[in-house]
Design a protein around this motif. Structure first.
Motif, PDB file in Angstrom:
ATOM      1  N   LEU B  48       0.828  -1.209   0.000  1.00  7.91           N
ATOM      2  CA  LEU B  48       0.000   0.000   0.000  1.00  7.91           C
ATOM      3  C   LEU B  48       0.862   1.258   0.000  1.00  7.91           C
ATOM      4  CD1 LEU B  48      -2.873  -0.939   2.462  1.00  7.91           C
ATOM      5  CD2 LEU B  48      -3.074  -0.451   0.027  1.00  7.91           C
ATOM      6  N   GLY B  49       1.917   1.239   0.824  1.00  7.59           N
ATOM      7  CA  GLY B  49       2.808   2.399   0.889  1.00  7.59           C
ATOM      8  C   GLY B  49       3.420   2.689  -0.475  1.00  7.59           C
ATOM      9  N   ALA B  50       3.878   1.626  -1.145  1.00  8.49           N
ATOM     10  CA  ALA B  50       4.494   1.800  -2.458  1.00  8.49           C
ATOM     11  C   ALA B  50       3.461   2.281  -3.474  1.00  8.49           C
ATOM     12  CB  ALA B  50       5.109   0.477  -2.923  1.00  8.49           C
ATOM     13  N   ALA B  51       2.256   1.738  -3.388  1.00 12.18           N
ATOM     14  CA  ALA B  51       1.214   2.141  -4.332  1.00 12.18           C
ATOM     15  C   ALA B  51       0.899   3.626  -4.160  1.00 12.18           C
ATOM     16  CB  ALA B  51      -0.047   1.304  -4.115  1.00 12.18           C
ATOM     17  N   LEU B  52       0.803   4.046  -2.898  1.00 16.57           N
ATOM     18  CA  LEU B  52       0.520   5.462  -2.624  1.00 16.57           C
ATOM     19  C   LEU B  52       1.619   6.344  -3.176  1.00 16.57           C
ATOM     20  CD1 LEU B  52      -0.989   7.745  -1.251  1.00 16.57           C
ATOM     21  CD2 LEU B  52       0.078   7.107   0.903  1.00 16.57           C
TER      22      LEU B  52
END
Lengths: 331, 292
Positions: B48-52
């Motif tokens: 999720l962090g990378a996607a954000l």
């Protein structure tokens, strides 16, 4: 997970203050001036309605927190309270909507709560058996079960197994359940758990199993049975809130009646430090913040609470860390 | 017949790639962590962090490559923080992993509001799923080679198998684990980028528990990257089937629910089957203790 080196009181103090500071920071980051804290006060402890809302949110959190604590004390990490609450809601709703209309509110509430607790325990039984018999880590399997639970609740709603709206005869119970029953059930659960832990053999052995499984096995304590019992109790307690919520306040069934209560329970259990008073205080604080966030009209209260809980969880885990150099065991 | 055609189409193939890469990258990253002896519950948070970060990167620069770099860097940074907390400070890895998932999920939720809901830039023009798939395959190959055929890999396995013995022979267990966690973060970052570009819209449920399924796959494949990636292909096909068939319409709520519960159910059943096959003897000992 195991008791760390910091004292429970210090851990609780750090957790509570970090929660408050983080809440203010998040509120300000969302463009809420400190002046709107008046709004916060009116939405929480300032009015009778606010107090009721806080108590309801805090009670759901407290039950989830006690559930996580019961498992944690036996050395198990129940990350599946959300799923247990969801199936509890579905079971309570399915049962409550089929009861004869002549039944009194109290009887409906009791029946729905029993159905919810049974469903929650059954849901927790899967990770428990996987853990005891197949050594599958419960932190993984409980979260997997959350996803299955959400899908099951959705399917039950789609198929009409679960009543989409509260039956009319449940209505008189609304005020009573919201105001009194849920906090009473929550406090009752805390007291029951505390006395079982203190005064019964099973309760004490669960705590010992959490401290050292090998030593307990050598002392002929039935480790597997205690782990199973702890996990089942944890699931039942987590789901207990949904029985009351479905039969009373919320009425209509919706998956995740108290969104995020499951992970909130982890924060409550960690901040509470395994003491009854600590658990109650932590639940009251997180309940106040949750309702306050809603009252202040924060942009995204749900997500804010997630971030807040995570910050508190990290802070508590940081303070309560084992001495440096401790080597984590692989799964 | 039409459904069959849809399943055999090029769209389906592309969807399989977009669905598999997040799983596979999380699993390869999870394999690094698992082999070093850290149970990584926070893989979803890294995705999720990378996607954000990828979304923000694309938004800010307009270049999908900048977004990809931002995603990988963000996931590595998150992984470094995770490593510092559990290895330096000695905080509980499971608790911190759960917190990592909550933080990343909440951040995505908040950012989705700030960035104005649907921030679709995906899949960005001139950026092909095949490149990310190639990246994932390269990561799997490199992981297998490094873990099994280098000195660092030997130290990594030693740190995971028996940390006390490894420390005794002079291996810096904490440093090896920290390195493994940051590498795992970077690989998860590729998965997160694929998640962002494949999903096309920022939403806190976008990882859909893929990280956790990947972790289950890692444990079941005993941390072997190729096996884990192959199992992820299976889950990716499952997801893609769901997406392609749902896009054709006619999928009721109950069918969607059934499709949603399939991956976690399969993972749960796999735990039982594999434990049955592998650990019969060990389990007998456990049961003997439990029965006493």
């Amino acid at each position: 997970m195991m008791p760390g080196r910091a004292s429970p009181r210090f851990v609780a103090a750090v957790g509570l203050s970090v929660a408050w500071i983080a809440f203010d920071a998040l509120a300000i980051a969302h463009g809420q001036s400190l002046a709107s804290l008046g709004l916060f006060f009116r939405g929480t402890w300032g009015t009778g309605e606010g107090i009721g809302a806080v108590l309801r949110a805090a009670s759901a959190l407290l039950l989830a927190g006690v559930a996580v604590h019961v498992a944690l004390r036996a050395g198990l990490f129940n990350a599946g309270a959300d799923g247990q609450i969801a199936v509890g809601c579905a079971a309570a709703s399915a049962v409550a909507s089929r009861l004869p209309p002549a039944w009194s509110g109290g009887a409906v509430l009791a029946t729905a709560s029993i159905a919810a607790a049974a469903a929650g325990a059954a849901w927790a039984a899967v990770p428990a058996v996987l853990r005891v018999r197949y050594r599958a880590h419960e932190a993984i399997t409980t979260i997997l079960m959350n996803r299955v639970a959400a899908a099951v609740a959705m399917a039950a709603l789609a198929r009409g197994v679960v009543a989409p709206a509260a039956s009319a005869h449940l209505a008189p119970l609304h005020a009573a359940a919201a105001g009194v029953a849920l906090p009473l059930v929550a406090i009752g659960a805390v007291l029951a758990v505390a006395s079982v832990e203190r005064w019964t053999r099973i309760g004490r052995e669960m705590g010992l199993v959490g401290m050292g499984r090998e030593a307990c096995a050598a002392e002929r304590i039935p480790v597997g049975a205690r782990l199973l019992q702890a996990m089942l109790a944890s699931g039942a307690i987590a789901a207990l809130s949904s029985g009351v919520i479905v039969a009373g306040a919320a009425g209509p069934f919706a998956p995740g009646v108290e969104p995020g209560a499951g992970f909130g329970g982890i924060a409550v259990a960690l901040v509470g430090g395994g003491r009854a008073v600590g658990l109650v205080l932590a639940a009251l604080l997180f309940g106040t913040l949750a309702r306050g966030g809603v009252a202040m009209g924060a942009v995204v209260p749900g997500a804010m609470m997630d971030v807040l809980q995570a910050v508190v969880i990290v802070a508590v885990a940081f303070v309560d860390a084992r001495p440096r150099g401790a080597l984590a065991e692989p799964a | 017949m039409n459904a069959l055609l849809a399943v055999l189409s090029f769209t389906m193939l592309a969807q399989v790639v977009w669905s598999t890469v997040p799983y596979a990258c999380a699993a390869i990253g999870g394999a690094w962590s698992q082999r070093s002896g850290v149970l990584h519950v926070g893989l979803d948070g890294l995705l999720l962090g990378a996607a954000l970060a990828a979304f923000v990167g694309v938004r800010a620069t307009g270049s999908p490559w900048a977004g990809a770099v931002a995603g990988v860097v963000a996931a590595s940074a998150l992984a470094a923080a995770h490593a510092a907390l559990i290895l330096r400070r000695g905080a509980d890895p499971i608790v911190i992993g759960v917190a990592l998932n909550l933080v990343a999920g909440g951040a995505v939720h908040v950012a989705a509001r700030w960035l104005g809901g649907a921030t679709t830039a995906a899949p960005p023009a001139g950026f092909h799923a095949a490149w990310l798939a190639g990246g994932a395959a390269a990561c799997a190959a490199a992981t297998a080679a490094i873990v099994h055929h280098t000195r660092f890999g030997l130290r990594l396995r030693a740190a995971g198998d028996d940390p006390a013995a490894a420390a005794t022979v002079g291996i810096a267990v904490t440093s090896v684990r920290a390195a493994a966690l940051v590498i795992a973060g970077a690989i998860c970052g590729i998965g997160g980028v694929a998640l962002a570009y494949g999903h096309g819209r920022l939403d806190p449920g976008m990882s859909g528990g893929r990280g956790l399924i990947a972790l289950a796959v890692v444990i079941l494949s005993a941390g072997r990257p190729w096996r884990a990636a192959a199992a992820c292909l299976f889950f990716g096909v499952l997801d893609a089937l769901h997406v392609v068939l749902a896009a054709r319409g006619g999928s009721s709520g109950a069918a969607a629910a059934a499709a949603a519960m399939l991956p976690p159910l399969i993972a749960l059943i796999a735990f039982v089957l594999i434990a049955r096959r592998a650990g019969a003897e060990r389990r007998a000992v456990e049961l003997g203790q439990a029965a006493r």
